[in-house]
Design a protein around this motif. Structure first.
Motif, PDB file in Angstrom:
ATOM      1  N   ASN A 530       1.048  -1.288  -0.191  1.00 20.09           N
ATOM      2  CA  ASN A 530      -0.131   0.014   0.065  1.00 20.09           C
ATOM      3  C   ASN A 530       0.955   1.231  -0.064  1.00 20.09           C
ATOM      4  OD1 ASN A 530      -2.171   1.618   0.288  1.00 20.09           O
ATOM      5  ND2 ASN A 530      -2.628   1.325   2.383  1.00 20.09           N
ATOM      6  N   PRO A 531       0.963   1.813  -1.119  1.00 17.30           N
ATOM      7  CA  PRO A 531       1.965   3.121  -1.182  1.00 17.30           C
ATOM      8  C   PRO A 531       1.507   4.062  -0.576  1.00 17.30           C
ATOM      9  CG  PRO A 531       0.902   2.720  -3.343  1.00 17.30           C
ATOM     10  CD  PRO A 531       0.594   1.476  -2.513  1.00 17.30           C
ATOM     11  N   GLY A 532       2.697   5.062   0.140  1.00 17.59           N
ATOM     12  CA  GLY A 532       2.100   5.981   0.919  1.00 17.59           C
ATOM     13  C   GLY A 532       3.194   6.134   1.968  1.00 17.59           C
ATOM     14  N   VAL A 533       2.942   7.183   3.094  1.00 17.76           N
ATOM     15  CA  VAL A 533       3.504   7.522   4.042  1.00 17.76           C
ATOM     16  C   VAL A 533       2.892   7.137   5.453  1.00 17.76           C
ATOM     17  CG1 VAL A 533       4.414   9.504   5.485  1.00 17.76           C
ATOM     18  CG2 VAL A 533       4.802   9.478   2.984  1.00 17.76           C
ATOM     19  N   TRP A 534       3.549   6.190   6.169  1.00 11.61           N
ATOM     20  CA  TRP A 534       2.718   5.595   7.189  1.00 11.61           C
ATOM     21  C   TRP A 534       3.111   5.865   8.592  1.00 11.61           C
ATOM     22  CZ3 TRP A 534      -1.919   5.108   5.004  1.00 11.61           C
ATOM     23  CH2 TRP A 534      -1.998   4.578   3.558  1.00 11.61           C
ATOM     24  N   PHE A 535       2.455   6.424   9.221  1.00 12.85           N
ATOM     25  CA  PHE A 535       2.967   6.545  10.955  1.00 12.85           C
ATOM     26  C   PHE A 535       3.080   5.218  11.468  1.00 12.85           C
ATOM     27  CE2 PHE A 535       2.310   9.675  14.551  1.00 12.85           C
ATOM     28  CZ  PHE A 535       3.793   9.703  14.779  1.00 12.85           C
ATOM     29  N   MET A 536       3.976   5.005  12.354  1.00 13.67           N
ATOM     30  CA  MET A 536       3.938   3.847  13.224  1.00 13.67           C
ATOM     31  C   MET A 536       4.543   4.760  14.638  1.00 13.67           C
ATOM     32  SD  MET A 536       6.876   0.643  12.962  1.00 13.67           S
ATOM     33  CE  MET A 536       8.325   1.758  12.897  1.00 13.67           C
ATOM     34  N   HIS A 537       3.580   4.454  15.431  1.00 20.92           N
ATOM     35  CA  HIS A 537       3.905   5.090  16.893  1.00 20.92           C
ATOM     36  C   HIS A 537       3.157   4.301  17.960  1.00 20.92           C
ATOM     37  CE1 HIS A 537      -0.582   6.525  17.055  1.00 20.92           C
ATOM     38  NE2 HIS A 537      -0.385   6.599  15.839  1.00 20.92           N
ATOM     39  N   CYS A 538       3.729   4.649  19.171  1.00 22.88           N
ATOM     40  CA  CYS A 538       2.958   4.184  20.447  1.00 22.88           C
ATOM     41  C   CYS A 538       1.578   5.014  20.646  1.00 22.88           C
ATOM     42  CB  CYS A 538       3.933   4.522  21.740  1.00 22.88           C
ATOM     43  SG  CYS A 538       3.122   3.816  23.181  1.00 22.88           S
ATOM     44  N   HIS A 539       0.670   4.379  21.225  1.00 31.74           N
ATOM     45  CA  HIS A 539      -0.748   4.748  21.109  1.00 31.74           C
ATOM     46  C   HIS A 539      -0.783   5.336  22.373  1.00 31.74           C
ATOM     47  CE1 HIS A 539      -4.648   5.727  19.446  1.00 31.74           C
ATOM     48  NE2 HIS A 539      -4.225   5.283  18.250  1.00 31.74           N
ATOM     49  N   LEU A 540      -0.177   5.385  23.309  1.00 35.35           N
ATOM     50  CA  LEU A 540      -0.071   6.035  24.542  1.00 35.35           C
ATOM     51  C   LEU A 540       0.340   7.721  24.230  1.00 35.35           C
ATOM     52  CD1 LEU A 540       1.613   3.776  27.193  1.00 35.35           C
ATOM     53  CD2 LEU A 540      -0.663   4.194  26.658  1.00 35.35           C
ATOM     54  N   ASP A 541      -0.622   8.470  24.179  1.00 32.69           N
ATOM     55  CA  ASP A 541      -0.344   9.956  23.605  1.00 32.69           C
ATOM     56  C   ASP A 541       0.788  10.700  24.248  1.00 32.69           C
ATOM     57  OD1 ASP A 541      -2.456   9.548  21.764  1.00 32.69           O
ATOM     58  OD2 ASP A 541      -2.965  11.479  22.202  1.00 32.69           O
ATOM     59  N   ILE A 542       1.191  10.460  25.683  1.00 35.97           N
ATOM     60  CA  ILE A 542       2.249  11.238  26.215  1.00 35.97           C
ATOM     61  C   ILE A 542       3.476  10.453  25.336  1.00 35.97           C
ATOM     62  CG2 ILE A 542       2.276   9.471  28.289  1.00 35.97           C
ATOM     63  CD1 ILE A 542       3.541  13.195  28.119  1.00 35.97           C
ATOM     64  N   HIS A 543       3.606   9.241  25.319  1.00 34.61           N
ATOM     65  CA  HIS A 543       4.647   8.817  24.588  1.00 34.61           C
ATOM     66  C   HIS A 543       4.807   9.346  23.037  1.00 34.61           C
ATOM     67  CE1 HIS A 543       4.867   4.949  27.432  1.00 34.61           C
ATOM     68  NE2 HIS A 543       4.915   6.083  28.153  1.00 34.61           N
ATOM     69  N   GLN A 544       3.885   9.347  22.515  1.00 31.36           N
ATOM     70  CA  GLN A 544       3.620   9.771  21.272  1.00 31.36           C
ATOM     71  C   GLN A 544       4.129  11.199  20.927  1.00 31.36           C
ATOM     72  OE1 GLN A 544       0.299   9.312  18.701  1.00 31.36           O
ATOM     73  NE2 GLN A 544       0.547  11.312  18.018  1.00 31.36           N
ATOM     74  N   SER A 545       3.841  12.077  22.208  1.00 28.99           N
ATOM     75  CA  SER A 545       4.164  13.447  22.272  1.00 28.99           C
ATOM     76  C   SER A 545       5.745  13.579  22.606  1.00 28.99           C
ATOM     77  CB  SER A 545       3.462  14.265  23.534  1.00 28.99           C
ATOM     78  OG  SER A 545       2.204  14.231  23.251  1.00 28.99           O
ATOM     79  N   TRP A 546       6.232  12.610  23.394  1.00 25.52           N
ATOM     80  CA  TRP A 546       7.641  12.677  23.668  1.00 25.52           C
ATOM     81  C   TRP A 546       8.590  12.146  22.504  1.00 25.52           C
ATOM     82  CZ3 TRP A 546       6.748   9.944  29.135  1.00 25.52           C
ATOM     83  CH2 TRP A 546       6.620  11.293  29.895  1.00 25.52           C
ATOM     84  N   GLY A 547       7.941  11.592  21.413  1.00 24.37           N
ATOM     85  CA  GLY A 547       8.761  11.028  20.382  1.00 24.37           C
ATOM     86  C   GLY A 547       8.721   9.622  20.110  1.00 24.37           C
ATOM     87  N   LEU A 548       7.985   8.773  20.733  1.00 20.78           N
ATOM     88  CA  LEU A 548       7.968   7.281  20.327  1.00 20.78           C
ATOM     89  C   LEU A 548       7.186   7.146  18.922  1.00 20.78           C
ATOM     90  CD1 LEU A 548       7.449   4.836  23.083  1.00 20.78           C
ATOM     91  CD2 LEU A 548       7.770   4.258  20.767  1.00 20.78           C
ATOM     92  N   GLY A 549       7.937   7.327  17.822  1.00 20.47           N
ATOM     93  CA  GLY A 549       7.282   6.877  16.703  1.00 20.47           C
ATOM     94  C   GLY A 549       8.208   7.068  15.600  1.00 20.47           C
TER      95      GLY A 549
END
Length: 574
Positions: A530-549
């Motif tokens: 599936n061509p494109g740009v796909w985000f891979m990240h932790c779904h705990l939002d505080i971890h995502q905010s800190w850069g876990l992706g």
């Protein structure tokens, strides 16, 4: 929300959309597209009173939780989103694979710029070979604390469920509620360098239940008929917590996880991380009475504050005395890792599946928290993390930074300077990931900031090995991959060892969000088709905010239906 199946077409045409038409898909769309469902989403604030407090929250159509999107497999979905708030907004259609529709995936600064105040953007995508329970949520800052709702996709007409048809279906969304403004809260937490305070309440379909202040009547209830079987569509829309769910004296039979059928597996309780969905069958086979449905915390990290009061809803038999005391549900203790493993061990695809056996690209990805050295001139305010450092989070020790325009736009239009294509295939150094770090934090556990991506060839068979790290504390991380589902072929505790790892290549579960076990590892496989740009990240939002992706870029293929289309004309500008 009683008997969704019966109300399906009524709901499609009446309650959820200001555009009630249903018309047949155009010839140039995906083969077998049944019909088009049109929805009108207005991002609006509304005033709610909960937990003895009144506040404004951001919602869709002044509903909390938001409207349900109903569809059938292969339907086309069109959702016009108008932002009537002063805040940036986007909507992510969680678990929808967005086949050739990456522009409509929704994560801010990954596939689109946010929809700004007063702007409109129309999402269009087809549910190609997908059915089951999904959900939608905001994908900007912590707005999804209140901006979320269910997506229910029924099988094609005439195709039965692979289990006995339930008497009724009910949507059960687990959430977290905050008395503080969540957008301000995120800014304050990031500025402090320290941890995030716990939510003020857990909620079931927006209701905290009787264990919280001022909430004895703020309770969700399902009325059940003795002897009947009910399908509960469980969704964890919480922000920063993973949760156990159980019903007093009743068994739960899991028949679907992340919108894919599973072999029936019966258990006393389930655990869902944010981003995970699960369909369970419950039979009303107990004496007539009122039974608690409880949602409580699963906290696998050490020394982290969390909300420990359960949200309670009622599973109430017809004929029960209205004011009777409900029988309490037994939840595992907050750190019961075995209860989590037991459920995961029970998940198997319904039928044997075609797992990639040969691998073209294998990535080893560490996931976890970092403690960076204090760089602030006012450390008392900005360096409230461990050892007077600041919290970060990373994959392979790289803390993801969102660019100022979307990665997809920069990639598609070849605009340089917004991302690099050098996300490493493995950590920069190997050590005992689970039990330590090269030095005590914050020495040598610092994350490097960057907007790094990994480019995958179209059609390549990909394996990702996720390894939890103990730099700050080991923890179960719910990792979500946009644009794909994947086979969870293995998981275990300790450091991943290819010599001893056991893989299931026959009937592994097919998921879109995997809880990487606390102090352990998980291995997933998929074909990058599936061509494109796909985000891979932790779904705990505080971890995502800190850069876990991190971001995976899948190149175009050669054939028809293998090339990403042009961006939509109304794509928001940054």
């Amino acid at each position: 929300m009683a008997n969704l199946a019966t109300l399906f077409f009524l709901c499609l045409s009446l309650s959820m959309s200001t555009y009630p038409q249903v018309f047949h898909a155009m010839a140039h769309e995906w083969p077998g597209g049944r019909s088009t469902r049109i929805y009108d989403f207005k991002v609006q604030t509304m005033t709610v009173t909960k937990l003895c407090n009144t506040k404004e929250i951001v919602t869709i159509n002044k509903m909390f939780p938001g409207p349900v999107v109903y569809a059938q497999e292969n339907d086309r979905i069109i959702v016009k989103v108008t932002n009537e708030t002063p805040f940036n907004a986007t909507i992510h259609w969680h678990g929808v694979r967005q086949k050739l529709s990456c522009w409509f995936d929704g994560p801010s600064y990954i596939t689109q710029c946010p929809i700004q105040a007063g702007q409109t953007f129309t999402y269009e995508f087809t549910l190609v070979k997908q059915k089951g329970t999904f959900f939608w949520h905001a994908h900007v800052s912590w707005l999804r604390a209140t901006v979320y709702g269910a997506i229910v996709v029924y099988p094609k007409t005439g195709v039965p469920y692979p289990f006995k048809h339930p008497f009724e279906e009910h949507i059960v969304i687990l959430g977290e509620y905050w008395l503080r403004d969540v957008l301000q809260l995120e800014r304050q937490v990031l500025a402090s360098g320290g941890g995030s305070p716990p939510a003020d309440a857990f909620t079931i379909n927006g209701h905290p239940g009787p264990d919280y202040n001022c909430s004895s009547n703020d309770v969700y209830k399902i009325d059940v008929v003795p002897g009947k079987t009910y399908l509960l569509r469980l969704i964890n829309a919480g922000l920063n917590m993973e949760n156990f769910f159980a019903i007093a004296n009743h068994k739960l039979t899991i028949v679907e996880a992340d919108a894919e059928y599973t072999k029936p597996f019966t258990t006393d309780r389930v655990m869902l991380g944010p981003g995970q969905t699960m369909n369970v069958l419950v039979t009303a086979d107990q004496p007539i009475g009122k039974y608690s449905m409880a949602m409580g915390p699963y906290m696998s990290a050490q020394n982290v504050a969390f909300q420990n009061i359960s949200a309670i809803a009622y599973f109430q038999y017809l004929g029960a005395v209205p004011n009777s005391v409900s029988l309490p549900a037994e939840l595992p203790s907050f750190n019961d890792n075995l209860a989590v493993k037991t459920v995961m061990d029970g998940l198997r695809s319904l039928n044997p599946v075609n797992v990639p056996k040969e691998i073209d690209t294998s990535l080893f990805v560490t996931v976890g928290l970092n403690v960076n050295k204090c760089q602030s001139k006012i450390p008392q305010q900005n360096c409230q993390g461990p050892n007077n450092g600041t919290f970060a989070a990373s994959m392979n020790n790289i803390s993801f930074v969102k660019p100022t325009i979307s990665v997809l736009e920069a990639y598609y239009k070849k605009i340089g300077g917004h991302f690099t294509e050098d996300f490493p295939d493995a950590p920069l150094k190997f050590y005992d990931f689970v039990n330590g770090a090269p030095n005590n934090a914050p020495n040598n556990t610092q994350a490097i900031n960057g907007t790094r991506t990994k480019v995958l060839e179209f059609g390549s068979r990909v394996q990702l090995i996720f390894q939890d790290t103990g730099t700050f504390s080991t923890e179960n991380h719910p990792i979500h991959l946009h644009g794909y589902s994947f086979y969870v072929v293995g998981y275990g505790t300790g450091n991943f060892n290819p010599q001893t790892a056991n893989f299931n290549l026959i009937d592994p579960p097919y998921m879109n969000t995997i809880g990487v076990p606390v102090g352990g590892w998980a291995v997933i496989r998929f074909v990058a088709d599936n061509p494109g740009v796909w985000f891979m990240h932790c779904h705990l939002d505080i971890h995502q905010s800190w850069g876990l992706g991190a971001v995976l870029i899948v190149k175009n293929g050669k054939g028809e239906l293998e090339t990403l289309p042009h961006p939509p004309a109304d794509l928001p500008r940054c």
